[in-house]
Design a protein around this motif. Structure first.
Motif, mmCIF file in Angstrom:
data_model
loop_
_atom_site.group_PDB
_atom_site.id
_atom_site.type_symbol
_atom_site.label_atom_id
_atom_site.label_comp_id
_atom_site.label_asym_id
_atom_site.label_seq_id
_atom_site.Cartn_x
_atom_site.Cartn_y
_atom_site.Cartn_z
ATOM 1 N N LYS A 77 -7.586 6.312 -2.351
ATOM 2 C CA LYS A 77 -8.294 7.552 -2.669
ATOM 3 C C LYS A 77 -9.388 7.281 -3.694
ATOM 4 O O LYS A 77 -9.165 6.617 -4.705
ATOM 5 C CB LYS A 77 -7.290 8.580 -3.196
ATOM 6 N N GLY A 78 -10.583 7.773 -3.397
ATOM 7 C CA GLY A 78 -11.714 7.555 -4.286
ATOM 8 C C GLY A 78 -12.493 6.285 -3.996
ATOM 9 O O GLY A 78 -13.604 6.105 -4.506
ATOM 10 N N ARG A 79 -11.917 5.401 -3.174
ATOM 11 C CA ARG A 79 -12.596 4.144 -2.821
ATOM 12 C C ARG A 79 -12.979 4.092 -1.345
ATOM 13 O O ARG A 79 -14.014 3.511 -0.991
ATOM 14 C CB ARG A 79 -11.703 2.946 -3.145
ATOM 15 N N PHE A 80 -12.156 4.662 -0.488
ATOM 16 C CA PHE A 80 -12.371 4.624 0.953
ATOM 17 C C PHE A 80 -12.764 6.015 1.456
ATOM 18 O O PHE A 80 -12.302 7.029 0.926
ATOM 19 C CB PHE A 80 -11.105 4.192 1.694
ATOM 20 N N THR A 81 -13.578 6.033 2.509
ATOM 21 C CA THR A 81 -13.969 7.285 3.150
ATOM 22 C C THR A 81 -13.856 7.145 4.653
ATOM 23 O O THR A 81 -14.452 6.233 5.241
ATOM 24 C CB THR A 81 -15.404 7.669 2.782
ATOM 25 N N ILE A 82 -13.105 8.051 5.275
ATOM 26 C CA ILE A 82 -13.002 8.078 6.731
ATOM 27 C C ILE A 82 -13.964 9.127 7.265
ATOM 28 O O ILE A 82 -14.146 10.188 6.659
ATOM 29 C CB ILE A 82 -11.547 8.365 7.181
ATOM 30 N N SER A 83 -14.589 8.814 8.393
ATOM 31 C CA SER A 83 -15.498 9.773 9.026
ATOM 32 C C SER A 83 -15.466 9.550 10.525
ATOM 33 O O SER A 83 -14.939 8.544 11.000
ATOM 34 C CB SER A 83 -16.921 9.621 8.477
ATOM 35 N N ASP A 113 -7.224 12.868 4.976
ATOM 36 C CA ASP A 113 -6.069 12.538 4.145
ATOM 37 C C ASP A 113 -6.156 11.052 3.832
ATOM 38 O O ASP A 113 -6.571 10.263 4.686
ATOM 39 C CB ASP A 113 -4.769 12.856 4.890
ATOM 40 N N TYR A 114 -5.777 10.694 2.602
ATOM 41 C CA TYR A 114 -5.868 9.307 2.168
ATOM 42 C C TYR A 114 -4.587 8.878 1.469
ATOM 43 O O TYR A 114 -3.949 9.670 0.759
ATOM 44 C CB TYR A 114 -7.029 9.116 1.187
ATOM 45 N N ALA A 115 -4.251 7.626 1.639
ATOM 46 C CA ALA A 115 -3.200 7.035 0.826
ATOM 47 C C ALA A 115 -3.670 6.999 -0.625
ATOM 48 O O ALA A 115 -4.863 6.832 -0.900
ATOM 49 C CB ALA A 115 -2.891 5.623 1.307
ATOM 50 N N PHE A 122 -0.114 3.495 6.229
ATOM 51 C CA PHE A 122 -1.167 4.499 6.377
ATOM 52 C C PHE A 122 -2.291 4.247 5.376
ATOM 53 O O PHE A 122 -2.027 3.924 4.213
ATOM 54 C CB PHE A 122 -0.575 5.883 6.150
ATOM 55 N N VAL A 123 -3.523 4.415 5.835
ATOM 56 C CA VAL A 123 -4.684 4.308 4.961
ATOM 57 C C VAL A 123 -5.413 5.652 4.877
ATOM 58 O O VAL A 123 -5.632 6.191 3.802
ATOM 59 C CB VAL A 123 -5.658 3.221 5.449
ATOM 60 N N ALA A 124 -5.775 6.196 6.042
ATOM 61 C CA ALA A 124 -6.543 7.449 6.055
ATOM 62 C C ALA A 124 -6.432 8.093 7.423
ATOM 63 O O ALA A 124 -6.160 7.420 8.418
ATOM 64 C CB ALA A 124 -8.013 7.180 5.731
ATOM 65 N N ALA A 125 -6.639 9.405 7.472
ATOM 66 C CA ALA A 125 -6.647 10.143 8.728
ATOM 67 C C ALA A 125 -7.708 11.226 8.662
ATOM 68 O O ALA A 125 -8.076 11.693 7.585
ATOM 69 C CB ALA A 125 -5.284 10.753 9.016
ATOM 70 N N ILE A 126 -8.174 11.636 9.857
ATOM 71 C CA ILE A 126 -9.215 12.649 9.928
ATOM 72 C C ILE A 126 -8.908 13.581 11.085
ATOM 73 O O ILE A 126 -8.444 13.159 12.139
ATOM 74 C CB ILE A 126 -10.602 11.979 10.071
ATOM 75 N N GLN A 129 -15.339 3.571 5.546
ATOM 76 C CA GLN A 129 -16.155 2.952 4.519
ATOM 77 C C GLN A 129 -15.245 2.547 3.369
ATOM 78 O O GLN A 129 -14.565 3.407 2.793
ATOM 79 C CB GLN A 129 -17.231 3.921 4.027
ATOM 80 N N MET A 130 -15.232 1.269 3.061
ATOM 81 C CA MET A 130 -14.334 0.746 2.031
ATOM 82 C C MET A 130 -15.176 0.187 0.879
ATOM 83 O O MET A 130 -15.940 -0.767 1.071
ATOM 84 C CB MET A 130 -13.443 -0.348 2.615
ATOM 85 N N ASN A 131 -15.038 0.794 -0.281
ATOM 86 C CA ASN A 131 -15.772 0.369 -1.471
ATOM 87 C C ASN A 131 -14.810 -0.120 -2.538
ATOM 88 O O ASN A 131 -13.611 0.177 -2.501
ATOM 89 C CB ASN A 131 -16.605 1.525 -2.017
ATOM 90 N N ILE A 132 -15.342 -0.830 -3.512
ATOM 91 C CA ILE A 132 -14.557 -1.364 -4.642
ATOM 92 C C ILE A 132 -13.293 -2.040 -4.102
ATOM 93 O O ILE A 132 -12.160 -1.748 -4.519
ATOM 94 C CB ILE A 132 -14.201 -0.260 -5.654
#
Length: 124
Positions: free
Chosen positions: A65-71, A59-61, A47-51, A82-85
């Protein structure tokens, strides 16, 4: 039924960013919880993320958390990650998945439909 097609994967250096997209077709997209999972060679799908259906709950693994954003954009039948860092340990095939439910889930078998995956490789 909903069909899912991911895009946006690629090769990026550690610390960089990528934006994954998932295009959905079908009438039930707006009534589906959507998730992102990843799978590295020889490992279980994780699991990575869910919306939620509305996009108001996520919800984030812990690892992202703090690096990825699901939308999501229900008008366009799209889900994004969106995957950062990015880190080398983020290297995997990333899958978009959906379930016709009110509830978010971190469990792969709870999702009834899946995309074909997009490869993300993070070099150190």
């Amino acid at each position: 039924q909903v069909q899912l097609v991911e895009s946006g994967g690629g090769l990026v250096q550690a610390g960089g960013s990528l934006r994954l997209s998932c295009a959905a077709s079908g009438r039930t997209f707006s009534s589906s919880v959507m998730g992102w999972f990843h799978q590295a060679p020889g490992k279980e799908r994780e699991f990575v993320a869910a919306i939620s259906r509305s996009g108001l709950s996520t919800d984030y693994a812990d690892s992202v958390k703090g690096r990825f954003t699901i939308s999501r954009d229900n008008a366009k039948n799209m889900v994004y990650l969106q995957m950062n860092i990015l880190k080398p340990e983020d290297t995997a095939t990333y899958y978009c998945a959906g379930r016709t439910s009110l509830l978010l889930s971190r469990v792969p078998v709870d999702y009834g439909y899946w995309g074909q995956g997009t490869q993300v490789t993070v070099s150190s």
